[in-house]
Scaffold this motif. Structure first.
Motif, short mmCIF file in Angstrom:
data_model
loop_
_atom_site.label_atom_id
_atom_site.label_comp_id
_atom_site.label_asym_id
_atom_site.label_seq_id
_atom_site.Cartn_x
_atom_site.Cartn_y
_atom_site.Cartn_z
N TYR A 164 3.38 46.17 35.88
CA TYR A 164 1.85 46.18 36.09
C TYR A 164 1.10 46.39 34.66
N ALA A 172 1.58 43.34 32.91
CA ALA A 172 0.78 42.27 33.64
C ALA A 172 -0.66 42.45 33.28
N ALA A 173 -1.13 43.71 33.09
CA ALA A 173 -2.61 43.78 32.57
C ALA A 173 -2.64 43.45 31.26
N LEU A 227 -2.73 39.43 31.13
CA LEU A 227 -3.78 39.09 32.01
C LEU A 227 -4.93 38.95 31.05
N THR A 228 -4.99 40.15 30.48
CA THR A 228 -6.12 40.02 29.36
C THR A 228 -6.19 39.28 28.29
N THR A 288 -4.95 37.48 41.20
CA THR A 288 -4.84 38.96 41.12
C THR A 288 -5.11 39.62 42.12
N VAL A 309 -2.62 42.76 43.32
CA VAL A 309 -2.98 44.15 43.77
C VAL A 309 -2.67 44.61 45.11
N ALA A 364 -1.42 48.64 40.73
CA ALA A 364 -1.89 47.41 40.09
C ALA A 364 -3.47 47.15 39.98
N LEU A 381 -5.38 45.75 37.23
CA LEU A 381 -5.35 44.40 36.88
C LEU A 381 -6.67 43.80 36.95
N TRP A 382 -7.53 44.33 37.83
CA TRP A 382 -9.14 43.91 37.94
C TRP A 382 -9.57 44.07 36.79
N ALA A 420 -8.40 44.29 33.67
CA ALA A 420 -7.84 43.15 32.82
C ALA A 420 -8.45 41.96 32.74
#
Length: 428
Positions: free
Chosen positions: A317, A320-321, A324-325, A348, A352, A359, A362-363, A365
């Protein structure tokens, strides 16, 4: 890949090239691309007018319309002239000091208002100040719209993508403040320094013009005091309606249209004065853009990209972050971040739910990538398009590449700091 998807991608890329190169008016490219999407069967009347996933985002269209009407009536009072003179006098006529003041005001307002609303309020003031000082307005307008995208990232209501993320992730206003506001404060300071470097050619101090400004009396600029009181009361009610959304359940677009309707009744002005400042071309451009992007959503193109990215990162994660960003920043520079986030939010959410607390970042990000990535190009965020429309209307057009050459510096710098922040706060 089907022939229909290939054609849709070709239409989208072709329209975007026309918008970027300005070979034809942007509204022509937008509507032409929308028409082509319909002709190849990538969307239909239901998908355009009624689908929440792939249709025109009427909330954005009517939010813009309502606020344009309110600002247009407010302009009749002389308030913008008052603020222009006041700001110039406080900064003693020094252009960089004025830019810093306007950037900070814009960023702070954007944290508590929709960033489109903020630039609609600040842009007229900026045009007047720049006119008084005989300096180009484009650098000031570009700096302000970028500040609005940065400041709007800090809160749930600051940027439309954040509202989508909060709804999907069950996040609160305080969640955004705690997790994003500290970073945004740092980014704003960094951006102010960047402004000094990027726009240095616009900071021409002219003592004689500054002296004339210092001699002006700002209170004499107020032409309609009774109308000003009515406007400020209605505007206050509208702003309260935005902030009170969790309690009232009223969408920002509904609040803006109710406020516009009330002010039209109270002002009793001629229709030309009420509707003359509405950026109709901007609204139509948005509609065409939503149709084109919605067609890609309808065909599953954007979802497929997101799912591929999710498959690549797996359960790492932290990685992943970062992905994703960065991917969100790049994508939001190409397409408006509202339909992009609407498409990526379900993906997303799945990540999560699968990863639990690990995770959850990730929001943030997704929010940082989409909101800050909107600064990359002239069409990356709704506020960008609105400001460019205002500048053109006032005879000081900002081209796609004029905006983008600055955005391609500001966006990578802010995204790099955001990635470092996410990594240090959540994954070390």
């Amino acid at each position: 890949m089907s022939v229909q998807i290939v054609l849709a991608l070709a239409v989208f890329v072709g329209a975007y090239v026309l918008i970027a190169t300005e070979k034809v008016p942007r509204v022509t490219a937008s509507l032409g691309g929308a028409a082509a999407m319909i002709l190849i069967g990538a969307t239909d009347d239901h998908g355009i007018f009624f689908s929440e996933d792939s249709g025109i985002d009427w909330n954005v269209i009517f939010l813009l319309l309502g606020m344009m009407i309110i600002v247009g009536i407010l302009r009749q009072t002389g308030l913008f002239e008052f603020l222009a003179i006041w700001a110039a006098k406080k900064a003693r006529g020094r252009p960089y000091a004025i830019m810093v003041m306007l950037v900070v005001i814009t960023a702070v307002l954007s944290a508590f208002l929709d960033n489109v609303t903020t630039v609609l309020l600040v842009a007229p003031v900026t045009l007047l100040v720049c006119g008084r000082l005989a300096v180009p307005s484009a650098p000031f307008l570009i700096a302000e719209v970028m500040a609005s995208n940065i400041g709007g990232t800090a809160t749930l209501i600051g940027d439309p993508p954040n509202i989508i993320i909060a709804s999907r992730g069950g996040l609160t206003f305080n969640d955004f403040i705690v997790n994003l506001a500290p970073l945004i404060a740092v980014l704003l300071l960094v951006f102010i320094v960047l402004c000094r470097l990027l726009f240095r050619s616009a900071f021409r101090y002219q003592p004689e013009r500054a002296a004339r400004i210092m001699a002006l009396k700002e209170r004499e600029a107020i032409a309609e005091k009774a109308l000003l009181v009515k406007c400020l009361v209605v505007l206050g009610l509208v702003l309260f309606g935005f902030i009170a959304h969790p309690l009232t359940g009223l969408a920002p677009a509904i609040v803006a249209m109710l406020g516009a309707g009330l002010l039209v009744m109270l002002a009793r002005l001629e229709p030309q004065k009420v509707f003359g400042d509405v950026e109709w071309e901007t609204l139509v451009f948005f509609a065409g853009l939503f149709i084109m992007v919605g067609s890609l959503v309808n065909l599953g193109v954007i979802a497929a990209v997101g799912q591929t990215a999710a498959a690549i990162v797996g359960t790492d994660y932290g990685l992943a972050a970062i992905w994703l960003t960065v991917v969100s920043a790049v994508a939001s520079g190409v397409i408006d971040n509202i339909p992009y986030v609407a498409t990526l939010a379900p993906i997303t959410d799945d990540l999560v739910r699968a990863g639990g607390a690990a995770a959850q970042p990730l929001w943030w990000a997704l929010a940082l990538g989409a909101d800050l990535g909107g600064n990359a190009t002239a069409v990356g965020a709704s506020a960008n398009v609105v400001v460019i429309g205002i500048a053109k209307r006032h005879g000081e057009p900002i081209t796609f590449w004029t905006f983008t050459k600055y955005g391609l510096i500001v966006m990578p710098v802010t995204i790099a700091i955001a990635v470092l922040y996410l990594w240090m706060r959540y994954f070390i």
